[in-house]
Design a protein around this motif. Structure first.
Motif, mmCIF file in Angstrom:
data_model
loop_
_atom_site.group_PDB
_atom_site.id
_atom_site.type_symbol
_atom_site.label_atom_id
_atom_site.label_comp_id
_atom_site.label_asym_id
_atom_site.label_seq_id
_atom_site.Cartn_x
_atom_site.Cartn_y
_atom_site.Cartn_z
ATOM 1 N N ARG A 15 1.116 -1.261 -0.182
ATOM 2 C CA ARG A 15 -0.169 -0.008 -0.104
ATOM 3 C C ARG A 15 0.943 1.389 0.136
ATOM 4 O O ARG A 15 1.735 1.228 0.945
ATOM 5 C CB ARG A 15 -0.449 0.015 1.265
ATOM 6 N N VAL A 16 0.742 1.900 -1.500
ATOM 7 C CA VAL A 16 1.388 3.185 -1.525
ATOM 8 C C VAL A 16 0.920 4.327 -1.427
ATOM 9 O O VAL A 16 -0.086 4.643 -1.850
ATOM 10 C CB VAL A 16 2.558 2.718 -2.614
ATOM 11 N N LEU A 17 1.542 5.821 -0.205
ATOM 12 C CA LEU A 17 0.296 6.911 -0.297
ATOM 13 C C LEU A 17 2.228 7.294 -1.343
ATOM 14 O O LEU A 17 2.685 7.996 -0.781
ATOM 15 C CB LEU A 17 0.589 7.171 0.444
ATOM 16 N N PHE A 18 1.612 8.300 -2.424
ATOM 17 C CA PHE A 18 2.617 9.019 -3.057
ATOM 18 C C PHE A 18 2.159 10.614 -3.054
ATOM 19 O O PHE A 18 1.091 11.053 -2.987
ATOM 20 C CB PHE A 18 2.544 9.318 -4.750
ATOM 21 N N GLY A 57 -7.274 5.566 -4.514
ATOM 22 C CA GLY A 57 -7.799 6.898 -4.396
ATOM 23 C C GLY A 57 -6.778 8.385 -4.504
ATOM 24 O O GLY A 57 -5.467 7.642 -4.572
ATOM 25 N N THR A 58 -7.194 8.997 -4.686
ATOM 26 C CA THR A 58 -6.534 10.550 -4.522
ATOM 27 C C THR A 58 -7.622 11.666 -4.041
ATOM 28 O O THR A 58 -8.485 10.978 -3.626
ATOM 29 C CB THR A 58 -6.445 10.994 -5.613
ATOM 30 N N ILE A 59 -6.387 12.565 -3.225
ATOM 31 C CA ILE A 59 -7.070 13.480 -2.100
ATOM 32 C C ILE A 59 -6.125 14.457 -3.097
ATOM 33 O O ILE A 59 -4.751 14.715 -2.336
ATOM 34 C CB ILE A 59 -6.769 13.196 -1.103
ATOM 35 N N ASP A 60 -7.100 15.953 -3.545
ATOM 36 C CA ASP A 60 -6.451 17.253 -4.186
ATOM 37 C C ASP A 60 -6.369 18.127 -2.877
ATOM 38 O O ASP A 60 -7.698 18.202 -2.524
ATOM 39 C CB ASP A 60 -6.902 17.272 -4.848
ATOM 40 N N ARG A 61 -6.005 19.236 -1.763
ATOM 41 C CA ARG A 61 -5.696 19.471 -1.284
ATOM 42 C C ARG A 61 -6.566 20.484 -1.394
ATOM 43 O O ARG A 61 -6.473 21.688 -0.967
ATOM 44 C CB ARG A 61 -4.557 19.921 -0.378
ATOM 45 N N HIS A 75 0.434 18.748 -2.174
ATOM 46 C CA HIS A 75 -0.835 18.986 -2.537
ATOM 47 C C HIS A 75 -1.941 18.482 -2.625
ATOM 48 O O HIS A 75 -3.000 18.714 -2.576
ATOM 49 C CB HIS A 75 -0.345 20.008 -4.268
ATOM 50 N N ALA A 76 -1.132 17.018 -3.670
ATOM 51 C CA ALA A 76 -2.151 16.097 -3.268
ATOM 52 C C ALA A 76 -1.889 14.770 -2.753
ATOM 53 O O ALA A 76 -0.362 14.645 -2.755
ATOM 54 C CB ALA A 76 -2.368 16.405 -4.684
ATOM 55 N N CYS A 77 -1.737 13.375 -2.698
ATOM 56 C CA CYS A 77 -2.133 12.728 -2.166
ATOM 57 C C CYS A 77 -2.445 11.807 -3.289
ATOM 58 O O CYS A 77 -3.556 11.735 -3.523
ATOM 59 C CB CYS A 77 -1.807 11.950 -1.147
ATOM 60 N N LEU A 78 -2.072 10.324 -3.544
ATOM 61 C CA LEU A 78 -2.235 9.125 -4.862
ATOM 62 C C LEU A 78 -2.199 8.268 -3.961
ATOM 63 O O LEU A 78 -1.115 7.586 -3.300
ATOM 64 C CB LEU A 78 -2.165 9.187 -5.928
ATOM 65 N N LEU A 79 -2.849 7.479 -3.452
ATOM 66 C CA LEU A 79 -2.654 6.313 -2.696
ATOM 67 C C LEU A 79 -2.752 5.158 -4.122
ATOM 68 O O LEU A 79 -4.080 4.697 -4.759
ATOM 69 C CB LEU A 79 -3.893 6.372 -1.950
#
Length: 122
Positions: A15-18, A57-61, A75-79
């Motif tokens: 499981r990798v969070l970029f 999934g992703t999240i953009d702040r 700024h963003a995280c890519l899972l």
């Protein structure tokens, strides 16, 4: 009451969070962004599938922030679920190899699904 823990097992896939941060992006023109940087970024991210990576999934702040990443450093995280350590290294290197590291910083954090909410595939 203490919870007993065994040594954490390294899951397969990983499981990798970029963490993704815009850096030199702010010194570029709209034209350079539209015609060069964004197409290259889209191509690289789409190409991660070749390493067997599966986006979770992703999240953009950007809803409540603008400009530099600040103390968060992203700024963003890519899972992603990624099959091997080599694939994680290749995904990170794709920014360096294409020159995107001039505009963005990418950092991989490897962990596992949170045991109280998900079961790791092993």
């Amino acid at each position: 009451m203490a919870i007993e823990h065994d040594i954490p097992k390294i899951p397969t896939p990983l499981r990798v969070l970029f963490e993704f941060e815009s850096t030199g992006w702010f010194e570029t023109s709209q034209e350079e962004r539209k015609e060069s940087i964004l197409p290259k970024l889209s191509e690289i991210l789409a190409g991660w599938e070749q390493y067997g990576a599966r986006m979770v999934g992703t999240i953009d702040r950007d809803i409540f922030t603008a400009g530099a990443a600040g103390s968060k450093g992203w700024h963003a995280c890519l899972l992603y679920d990624v099959p091997t350590w080599e694939a994680v290294a290749a995904m990170t290197n794709s920014f360096r190899a294409t020159g995107l590291d001039r505009y963005f910083r990418l950092e991989a954090i490897v962990g596992r699904p949170f045991f109280l909410l998900e079961k790791a595939e092993s």
